[in-house]
Motif scaffolding. Structure first.
Motif, PDB file in Angstrom:
ATOM      1  N   UNK A  32       0.830  -1.221   0.000  1.00 27.64           N
ATOM      2  CA  UNK A  32       0.000   0.000   0.000  1.00 27.64           C
ATOM      3  C   UNK A  32       0.860   1.265   0.000  1.00 27.64           C
ATOM      4  N   UNK A  33       0.217   2.389  -0.241  1.00 29.17           N
ATOM      5  CA  UNK A  33       0.912   3.679  -0.262  1.00 29.17           C
ATOM      6  C   UNK A  33       1.510   4.031   1.103  1.00 29.17           C
ATOM      7  N   UNK A  34       0.992   3.421   2.160  1.00 30.31           N
ATOM      8  CA  UNK A  34       1.457   3.743   3.516  1.00 30.31           C
ATOM      9  C   UNK A  34       2.751   3.028   3.888  1.00 30.31           C
ATOM     10  N   UNK A  35       3.394   2.392   2.923  1.00 28.89           N
ATOM     11  CA  UNK A  35       4.645   1.691   3.221  1.00 28.89           C
ATOM     12  C   UNK A  35       5.739   2.718   3.528  1.00 28.89           C
ATOM     13  N   UNK A  36       6.480   2.453   4.595  1.00 23.93           N
ATOM     14  CA  UNK A  36       7.568   3.367   4.951  1.00 23.93           C
ATOM     15  C   UNK A  36       8.936   2.730   4.738  1.00 23.93           C
ATOM     16  N   UNK A  37       8.960   1.399   4.577  1.00 23.24           N
ATOM     17  CA  UNK A  37      10.240   0.713   4.364  1.00 23.24           C
ATOM     18  C   UNK A  37       9.990  -0.616   3.671  1.00 23.24           C
ATOM     19  N   UNK A  38      10.864  -0.951   2.733  1.00 21.49           N
ATOM     20  CA  UNK A  38      10.840  -2.266   2.082  1.00 21.49           C
ATOM     21  C   UNK A  38      12.277  -2.629   1.745  1.00 21.49           C
ATOM     22  N   UNK A  39      12.689  -3.814   2.178  1.00 24.87           N
ATOM     23  CA  UNK A  39      14.063  -4.240   1.947  1.00 24.87           C
ATOM     24  C   UNK A  39      14.109  -5.751   1.719  1.00 24.87           C
TER      25      UNK A  39
END
Length: 131
Positions: A32-39
């Protein structure tokens, strides 16, 4: 606690959907647009965080080509599985349903049910265009 997404149609074969979901880096396209981090941590594992939520690490636990992929929480305080069930609906078309299964105390379950339900719906809806 068990939460299911709506079943969404995807204009791709089950094999194509399965291959897409088998690559953990592709989950970033579903977030979703509310993602703050992805690794991406390795070929089997990724970390993500949504605004206002703790970081979660998901790891591939089981794959049954081309119909099922199970991701599970890898460490942390929450123990749950996220399962993608892929069904063939025609030539080059599939239906995908996501299921969240977790064992939580009643207070925790009450707090996370709404956000998890919305999260699953977003992941499922984004499959229509991301794959």
């Amino acid at each position: 606690m068990n939460i299911e997404s709506p079943t969404v149609p995807v204009n791709q074969s089950p094999n194509t959907v399965f291959e897409f979901l088998s690559k953990v880096e592709n989950f970033e396209k579903l977030m979703p647009d509310t993602i703050s981090k992805f690794e991406v941590l390795d070929s089997e594992k990724f970390l993500f965080a949504l605004k206002g939520m703790p970081e979660i690490i998901l790891k591939k636990k089981e794959t049954v080509a081309p119909n099922k992929i199970v991701l599970g929480a890898a460490g942390g305080k929450l123990d749950f599985n996220l399962t993608a069930n892929i069904a063939e609906t025609g030539l080059d078309s599939s239906a995908v349903k996501l299921t969240f299964d977790g064992d939580f105390n009643p207070m925790m379950a009450m707090m996370i049910k709404g956000p998890i339900t919305k999260f699953l719906e977003t992941l499922a809806q984004n499959m229509k265009t991301a794959i």
